[in-house]
Design a protein around this motif. Structure first.
Motif, PDB file in Angstrom:
ATOM      1  N   ASN A   1      23.795  24.829  61.018  1.00  0.00           N
ATOM      2  CA  ASN A   1      24.308  25.874  60.134  1.00  0.00           C
ATOM      3  C   ASN A   1      23.363  26.092  58.956  1.00  0.00           C
TER       4      ASN A   1
ATOM      5  N   ASP B   1      21.569  43.438  60.415  1.00  0.00           N
ATOM      6  CA  ASP B   1      22.187  42.265  61.035  1.00  0.00           C
ATOM      7  C   ASP B   1      23.623  42.613  61.413  1.00  0.00           C
TER       8      ASP B   1
ATOM      9  N   ASN C   1      37.931  36.872  54.285  1.00  0.00           N
ATOM     10  CA  ASN C   1      36.526  36.949  54.693  1.00  0.00           C
ATOM     11  C   ASN C   1      36.378  37.676  56.028  1.00  0.00           C
TER      12      ASN C   1
ATOM     13  N   SER D   1      20.577  28.119  60.159  1.00  0.00           N
ATOM     14  CA  SER D   1      21.024  29.510  60.344  1.00  0.00           C
ATOM     15  C   SER D   1      21.099  30.240  59.029  1.00  0.00           C
ATOM     16  N   GLN D   2      21.629  29.545  57.984  1.00  0.00           N
ATOM     17  CA  GLN D   2      21.734  30.176  56.663  1.00  0.00           C
ATOM     18  C   GLN D   2      20.356  30.450  56.079  1.00  0.00           C
TER      19      GLN D   2
ATOM     20  N   LYS E   1      30.208  36.731  61.451  1.00  0.00           N
ATOM     21  CA  LYS E   1      30.261  35.350  61.006  1.00  0.00           C
ATOM     22  C   LYS E   1      31.381  34.607  61.754  1.00  0.00           C
ATOM     23  N   ASP E   2      31.134  33.340  62.015  1.00  0.00           N
ATOM     24  CA  ASP E   2      32.104  32.537  62.762  1.00  0.00           C
ATOM     25  C   ASP E   2      32.550  31.376  61.887  1.00  0.00           C
ATOM     26  N   ASP E   3      33.844  31.339  61.595  1.00  0.00           N
ATOM     27  CA  ASP E   3      34.400  30.274  60.761  1.00  0.00           C
ATOM     28  C   ASP E   3      35.377  29.470  61.612  1.00  0.00           C
TER      29      ASP E   3
ATOM     30  N   ASN F   1      30.233  43.344  68.256  1.00  0.00           N
ATOM     31  CA  ASN F   1      30.474  42.335  67.228  1.00  0.00           C
ATOM     32  C   ASN F   1      31.592  42.733  66.278  1.00  0.00           C
TER      33      ASN F   1
ATOM     34  N   ASP G   1      34.300  41.007  56.824  1.00  0.00           N
ATOM     35  CA  ASP G   1      33.340  41.124  57.934  1.00  0.00           C
ATOM     36  C   ASP G   1      33.601  42.369  58.757  1.00  0.00           C
TER      37      ASP G   1
ATOM     38  N   GLN H   1      18.869  33.452  57.605  1.00  0.00           N
ATOM     39  CA  GLN H   1      19.488  34.699  57.126  1.00  0.00           C
ATOM     40  C   GLN H   1      18.974  35.044  55.747  1.00  0.00           C
TER      41      GLN H   1
END
Length: 403
Positions: free
Chosen positions: A396, A333, A281, A399-400, A337-339, A227, A285, A403
């Motif tokens: 999303n 974790d 960002n 998912s948030q 993150k995927d933007d 990752n 990451d 988390q």
């Protein structure tokens, strides 16, 4: 198990393993933190004096300073033994004559395998006559050098009790989870309040459990590394896409005369501003992934080395810390993150009519956005600043929340 031959230790462990990451020198009075990172005692003292708290320089975890300060932190005797072995090898290579560690004056003629001391003839005689060292295995220097190259000399033949310093540690108190000697079992760790086990049996059982946990930790390390690579690729893709769209803007601008330069610059600034936070960002990451991966890899490396080369007492002395640390790291974790909200430049073929080179468009659907700051009335030719907030997709949000 942990009692590996010195020759094998020298072959399998890099000398870099013995250096403090703070002072960049070999460990002096090494202290081990619960996160399994080791540092010189004086380096930690200086660090605490400077910052006012005990924060691991490697993984940034903060710990409560024990009563007694840094000197009260657990000593890493496993690391001390490794340093001694490497030091002996260096002296052997350089042909340095061993001094007696008893009187500190005469040339050593013997070596006590259990005390790990070099002794001269006089100190050897005293050592042999003392009641609590009478049964120690002592060799001449020649016998010891021969034995090192032909037979397995353990890192430390005997581990002695911290309280009853003349007694060998032979048992493991499961109630208190500490190695103990015979006297301890009749004083502070008495039956039936305390349950005792043979030290080696307890260590063998724990080693089996530890191997299983390390296998899981290795899987987590691979996941973190994968990752981290994806996060780096994401940053590269964002940077490349920004460059591609910038080139489109510049190519369109070159087709028009100088009057479009101001419009060209406006679009470039807007494009870079849109990607600036995304790239920042992505970099954050990567930093987070590198830290997580480093912590996992460091812990796995230390534990594997301890498993292969530490003795039973050394193995069990950090049982709680090792187990806790492994569980902490396995629960980390490591998903990047995927933007995917990209801004694309769309050229305007009718620049001369509208004076606009093009627009920057986002993947966000305008029908799913909330528009605010809408003026009640506008005259023709007036402009207004609107606040447009995209709606977060349901998946999303879930998912948030998870988390």
């Amino acid at each position: 198990m942990a009692a590996a031959p010195e020759r094998k230790v020298l072959e399998e462990i890099s000398e870099d393993f013995l250096y403090c990451t703070i002072c960049q020198e070999k460990f002096k009075s090494p202290k081990i933190l619960p996160c399994l990172h080791t540092f010189c005692e004086q380096c930690l003292v200086t660090l605490v004096e400077k910052t006012g708290s005990l924060n691991c320089p490697e993984c940034r975890q903060q710990y409560q300073l024990p009563v007694g300060g840094v000197p009260a932190i657990k000593g890493n005797f496993f690391m001390s033994n490794l340093i001694e072995i490497f030091t002996q090898r260096q002296q052997s290579i350089q042909g340095t004559e061993n001094k007696c560690e008893g009187c500190q004056q005469n040339t050593a003629t013997h070596r006590c395998v259990e005390c790990r001391y070099y002794l001269c003839n006089t100190c050897f005689t005293t050592h042999r006559n003392l009641p609590f060292t009478r049964k120690h295995q002592v060799m001449t220097i020649g016998e010891y050098e021969t034995a090192k190259s032909t037979s397995p000399i353990p890192l430390q033949a005997v581990e002695y009790c911290n309280i009853h310093t003349q007694n060998e540690v032979k048992f493991y108190c499961e109630t208190c989870q500490v190695p103990v000697c015979t006297d301890c079992t009749t004083v502070k760790h008495r039956i039936p309040e305390h349950v005792h086990r043979d030290l080696k049996d307890a260590a063998d059982e724990y080693l089996t459990e530890l191997k299983a946990m390390v296998d899981k930790l290795k899987v987590k390390e691979q996941e973190a590394e994968k990752n981290k690579t994806l996060a780096k690729q994401m940053q590269t893709d964002l940077t490349e896409q920004c460059s591609r769209e910038e080139r489109k803007v510049r190519m369109k601008a070159e087709e028009i005369i100088k009057k479009i330069k101001r419009e060209e610059q406006r679009l470039i600034d807007e494009l870079k501003n849109n990607y600036k936070m995304k790239i920042k960002n992505a970099a954050a990451d990567i930093d987070e992934m590198e830290l997580k991966h480093g912590n996992i890899k460091s812990a796995a490396s230390y534990i594997e080395t301890l498993m292969q080369h530490g003795n039973a007492a050394q193995l069990l002395s950090t049982k709680d810390d090792v187990g806790t640390r492994i569980k902490q790291l396995i629960e980390i974790d490591t998903v990047a993150k995927d933007d995917n909200d990209d801004f694309i430049f769309r050229p305007n073929d009718e620049f001369c009519e509208h004076g606009i080179l093009g627009t920057l468009e986002s993947d966000v659907c305008m029908s799913k956005c909330t528009v605010e700051n809408i003026p009640k009335q506008l005259w023709k030719g007036d402009s207004a600043d609107l606040l447009i907030t995209p709606e977060i997709p349901l998946e999303n949000k879930l998912s948030q929340n998870n988390q």
